[in-house]
Design a protein around this motif. Structure first.
Motif, PDB file in Angstrom:
ATOM      1  N   VAL A 127     -25.482  10.394  39.071  1.00 27.94           N
ATOM      2  CA  VAL A 127     -25.475   9.261  39.997  1.00 27.94           C
ATOM      3  C   VAL A 127     -24.113   8.583  39.991  1.00 27.94           C
ATOM      4  CG1 VAL A 127     -27.946   8.835  39.698  1.00 27.94           C
ATOM      5  CG2 VAL A 127     -26.314   7.628  38.234  1.00 27.94           C
ATOM      6  N   GLU A 128     -23.870   7.869  41.072  1.00 23.51           N
ATOM      7  CA  GLU A 128     -22.710   6.977  41.170  1.00 23.51           C
ATOM      8  C   GLU A 128     -23.239   5.559  41.180  1.00 23.51           C
ATOM      9  OE1 GLU A 128     -19.226   5.850  44.384  1.00 23.51           O
ATOM     10  OE2 GLU A 128     -19.886   7.946  44.215  1.00 23.51           O
ATOM     11  N   GLN A 129     -22.785   4.775  40.214  1.00 17.83           N
ATOM     12  CA  GLN A 129     -23.337   3.430  40.032  1.00 17.83           C
ATOM     13  C   GLN A 129     -22.629   2.423  40.926  1.00 17.83           C
ATOM     14  OE1 GLN A 129     -25.897   2.282  37.345  1.00 17.83           O
ATOM     15  NE2 GLN A 129     -25.918   0.976  39.163  1.00 17.83           N
ATOM     16  N   GLY A 130     -23.409   1.585  41.590  1.00 20.39           N
ATOM     17  CA  GLY A 130     -22.885   0.455  42.351  1.00 20.39           C
ATOM     18  C   GLY A 130     -23.745  -0.755  42.049  1.00 20.39           C
ATOM     19  N   GLY A 131     -23.799  -1.682  42.976  1.00 17.84           N
ATOM     20  CA  GLY A 131     -24.663  -2.838  42.806  1.00 17.84           C
ATOM     21  C   GLY A 131     -24.119  -3.848  41.821  1.00 17.84           C
ATOM     22  N   PRO A 132     -24.813  -4.982  41.671  1.00 17.19           N
ATOM     23  CA  PRO A 132     -24.357  -6.053  40.783  1.00 17.19           C
ATOM     24  C   PRO A 132     -24.520  -5.678  39.307  1.00 17.19           C
ATOM     25  CG  PRO A 132     -26.488  -6.613  41.732  1.00 17.19           C
ATOM     26  CD  PRO A 132     -26.060  -5.341  42.387  1.00 17.19           C
ATOM     27  N   ASP A 133     -23.441  -5.773  38.536  1.00 21.14           N
ATOM     28  CA  ASP A 133     -23.496  -5.424  37.115  1.00 21.14           C
ATOM     29  C   ASP A 133     -24.532  -6.249  36.361  1.00 21.14           C
ATOM     30  OD1 ASP A 133     -21.522  -3.630  37.624  1.00 21.14           O
ATOM     31  OD2 ASP A 133     -19.934  -4.659  36.506  1.00 21.14           O
ATOM     32  N   LEU A 134     -24.751  -7.479  36.817  1.00 23.58           N
ATOM     33  CA  LEU A 134     -25.701  -8.344  36.127  1.00 23.58           C
ATOM     34  C   LEU A 134     -27.097  -7.720  36.120  1.00 23.58           C
ATOM     35  CD1 LEU A 134     -26.152 -11.087  34.732  1.00 23.58           C
ATOM     36  CD2 LEU A 134     -26.717 -12.036  36.986  1.00 23.58           C
ATOM     37  N   TRP A 135     -27.426  -6.966  37.166  1.00 28.52           N
ATOM     38  CA  TRP A 135     -28.730  -6.329  37.244  1.00 28.52           C
ATOM     39  C   TRP A 135     -28.708  -4.889  36.758  1.00 28.52           C
ATOM     40  CZ3 TRP A 135     -33.365  -8.501  38.061  1.00 28.52           C
ATOM     41  CH2 TRP A 135     -33.385  -9.803  38.566  1.00 28.52           C
ATOM     42  N   THR A 136     -27.639  -4.160  37.055  1.00 29.40           N
ATOM     43  CA  THR A 136     -27.594  -2.733  36.722  1.00 29.40           C
ATOM     44  C   THR A 136     -27.074  -2.457  35.316  1.00 29.40           C
ATOM     45  OG1 THR A 136     -25.328  -2.393  37.536  1.00 29.40           O
ATOM     46  CG2 THR A 136     -27.124  -2.268  39.151  1.00 29.40           C
ATOM     47  N   GLY A 137     -26.273  -3.371  34.764  1.00 31.75           N
ATOM     48  CA  GLY A 137     -25.649  -3.140  33.465  1.00 31.75           C
ATOM     49  C   GLY A 137     -24.276  -2.507  33.565  1.00 31.75           C
ATOM     50  N   GLY A 138     -23.885  -2.071  34.757  1.00 29.71           N
ATOM     51  CA  GLY A 138     -22.546  -1.520  34.962  1.00 29.71           C
ATOM     52  C   GLY A 138     -22.257  -0.322  34.080  1.00 29.71           C
ATOM     53  N   GLU A 139     -21.077  -0.321  33.485  1.00 34.39           N
ATOM     54  CA  GLU A 139     -20.620   0.847  32.722  1.00 34.39           C
ATOM     55  C   GLU A 139     -21.341   1.007  31.390  1.00 34.39           C
ATOM     56  OE1 GLU A 139     -16.408   0.620  32.312  1.00 34.39           O
ATOM     57  OE2 GLU A 139     -16.020   0.986  34.443  1.00 34.39           O
ATOM     58  N   PHE A 140     -22.006  -0.019  30.924  1.00 32.80           N
ATOM     59  CA  PHE A 140     -22.771   0.107  29.682  1.00 32.80           C
ATOM     60  C   PHE A 140     -24.095   0.817  29.923  1.00 32.80           C
ATOM     61  CE2 PHE A 140     -25.554  -1.258  26.218  1.00 32.80           C
ATOM     62  CZ  PHE A 140     -24.722  -1.137  25.118  1.00 32.80           C
ATOM     63  N   GLY A 141     -24.610   0.703  31.147  1.00 29.45           N
ATOM     64  CA  GLY A 141     -25.902   1.283  31.464  1.00 29.45           C
ATOM     65  C   GLY A 141     -26.981   0.227  31.626  1.00 29.45           C
ATOM     66  N   PRO A 142     -28.194   0.647  31.983  1.00 29.25           N
ATOM     67  CA  PRO A 142     -29.277  -0.309  32.270  1.00 29.25           C
ATOM     68  C   PRO A 142     -29.590  -1.276  31.143  1.00 29.25           C
ATOM     69  CG  PRO A 142     -29.883   1.889  33.001  1.00 29.25           C
ATOM     70  CD  PRO A 142     -28.602   2.041  32.229  1.00 29.25           C
ATOM     71  N   GLU A 143     -29.283  -0.933  29.916  1.00 26.48           N
ATOM     72  CA  GLU A 143     -29.605  -1.807  28.787  1.00 26.48           C
ATOM     73  C   GLU A 143     -28.789  -3.095  28.800  1.00 26.48           C
ATOM     74  OE1 GLU A 143     -30.934   1.603  25.545  1.00 26.48           O
ATOM     75  OE2 GLU A 143     -28.835   1.084  25.791  1.00 26.48           O
ATOM     76  N   ALA A 144     -27.757  -3.168  29.644  1.00 29.60           N
ATOM     77  CA  ALA A 144     -26.960  -4.399  29.752  1.00 29.60           C
ATOM     78  C   ALA A 144     -27.306  -5.188  31.003  1.00 29.60           C
ATOM     79  CB  ALA A 144     -25.460  -4.071  29.751  1.00 29.60           C
ATOM     80  N   GLY A 145     -28.339  -4.764  31.752  1.00 30.66           N
ATOM     81  CA  GLY A 145     -28.708  -5.441  32.986  1.00 30.66           C
ATOM     82  C   GLY A 145     -30.009  -6.206  32.858  1.00 30.66           C
ATOM     83  N   LEU A 146     -30.304  -7.017  33.871  1.00 33.41           N
ATOM     84  CA  LEU A 146     -31.490  -7.867  33.832  1.00 33.41           C
ATOM     85  C   LEU A 146     -32.785  -7.105  34.100  1.00 33.41           C
ATOM     86  CD1 LEU A 146     -30.241 -11.138  35.580  1.00 33.41           C
ATOM     87  CD2 LEU A 146     -30.459 -10.639  33.137  1.00 33.41           C
ATOM     88  N   LEU A 147     -32.674  -5.833  34.485  1.00 27.17           N
ATOM     89  CA  LEU A 147     -33.886  -5.020  34.602  1.00 27.17           C
ATOM     90  C   LEU A 147     -34.453  -4.673  33.235  1.00 27.17           C
ATOM     91  CD1 LEU A 147     -32.950  -2.555  37.494  1.00 27.17           C
ATOM     92  CD2 LEU A 147     -34.406  -4.592  37.614  1.00 27.17           C
TER      93      LEU A 147
END
Length: 332
Positions: free
Chosen positions: A263-283
């Protein structure tokens, strides 16, 4: 001597048990990593995908073996208990719980993937990527599978099976009581679990807080059952599906072997976790809450009740007085 020894059970107090077990594990694993790390460097020169995968796979196996060795020694010489009392009563129910945990970990990560896909925060760029040039997908997917199997078992055995249990025993004073001691140990080990990931690539305070929450999720099954089956199952599939089914970074780490989807990641890092992955997001906290509820309902369905298990904080039985007298009597 009461600071160091539980005289009734003839064993060190909780703090010293934890310190000695960790020290033995650290020394054994450091030696083992040194042995397997040298071939990994020679295999890939400085750094290649194959060398990195070989290194992570080898060190994961070493960590599992050395952790089990340190637990066996701790069980015999420090804790005065059976090895299986750390959460390995391997009956039919144990493996049923393991399967439930594995399905739950996969389902939670699938939910995170589908939410991000629905909001357009990720774009699928490929499928069945082996991760290694010229290597079939069926081969490329094996290293991460081995890695996350080992990581799921050894991290849960260490954090929940040994640390949570011994901290709970050490805190089991009348002011807290056994259930209060289990809750306190659950929180402490989850916080430590989060802090241990603070040094990962692209880590942040939010990512460490979220991983501490993940530690709460992983601990739910243990404090409700006293067994490691559910935590191990969740841990394995949570990591594997995150990194090698759906192509996300795993706690900041990327590119370890093949992936069913890239996958190619986009979207707000606050929700997705950005380069750290989902464990850093609000999901992540949402998944933790849903997962914890699912575990509670599963344990209630299986056992007819669900609550903090006081037995987690109860130490092994002290030797019988007659046995102690016989052991202290000089040989005739």
């Amino acid at each position: 001597m009461w600071i160091f020894v539980e005289r009734e059970r003839r064993r060190p107090r909780a703090f010293w048990r934890l310190l000695v077990q960790f020290s033995v594990f650290f020394l054994l694993s450091a030696f083992g990593v040194l042995l397997v790390g040298t071939p990994a460097v020679l295999l890939g020169g400085t750094s290649t995908a194959a060398a990195d995968a070989f290194f992570y796979m080898s060190t994961s196996i070493v960590s599992l073996l050395t952790l089990f060795a340190s637990l066996a020694l701790a069980a015999r010489f420090l804790d005065r208990r059976r090895f299986r009392d750390y959460g390995f009563n391997l009956d039919r129910g144990w493996f049923l719980d393991l399967g439930f945990g594995a399905l739950l970990g996969a389902a939670l990560m699938a939910g995170i993937f589908l939410v991000q896909l629905a909001f357009g925060w990720i774009t699928v760029t490929g499928t069945f990527d082996s991760g290694f040039e010229g290597v079939p997908f069926a081969i490329g997917i094996l290293p991460p599978l081995v890695i996350f199997l080992c990581v799921g078992v050894w991290e849960e055995s260490f954090s929940r099976g040994y640390q949570l249990k011994n901290i709970a025993e050490g805190l089991n004073y009348p002011a807290l009581g056994p259930k209060g001691a289990v809750i306190a140990a659950w929180i402490i080990t989850s916080a430590v679990f989060g802090l241990l990931h603070l040094g990962n690539p692209n880590a942040s305070l939010l990512s460490s807080f979220n991983i501490a929450l993940a530690g709460i999720l992983l601990g739910v099954g243990y404090v409700l059952t006293g067994e490691l089956a559910i935590p191990i199952g969740i841990h394995i599939t949570w990591n594997f599906f995150q990194g090698n089914v759906f192509g996300f970074p795993v706690s900041g780490l990327t590119g370890i072997g093949g992936s069913f989807v890239t996958v190619e990641q986009g979207g707000p890092d606050l929700w997705t976790g950005g380069e750290f992955g989902p464990e850093a997001g609000l999901l992540d906290p949402i998944a933790v809450a849903l997962g914890s509820l699912a575990i509670f309902l599963w344990v209630r369905l299986r056992q007819g009740r669900a609550g903090i298990l006081a037995a987690v904080a109860e130490p092994p039985k002290a030797p019988e007085p007659s046995v102690r007298r016989a052991e202290s009597r000089p040989d005739s």
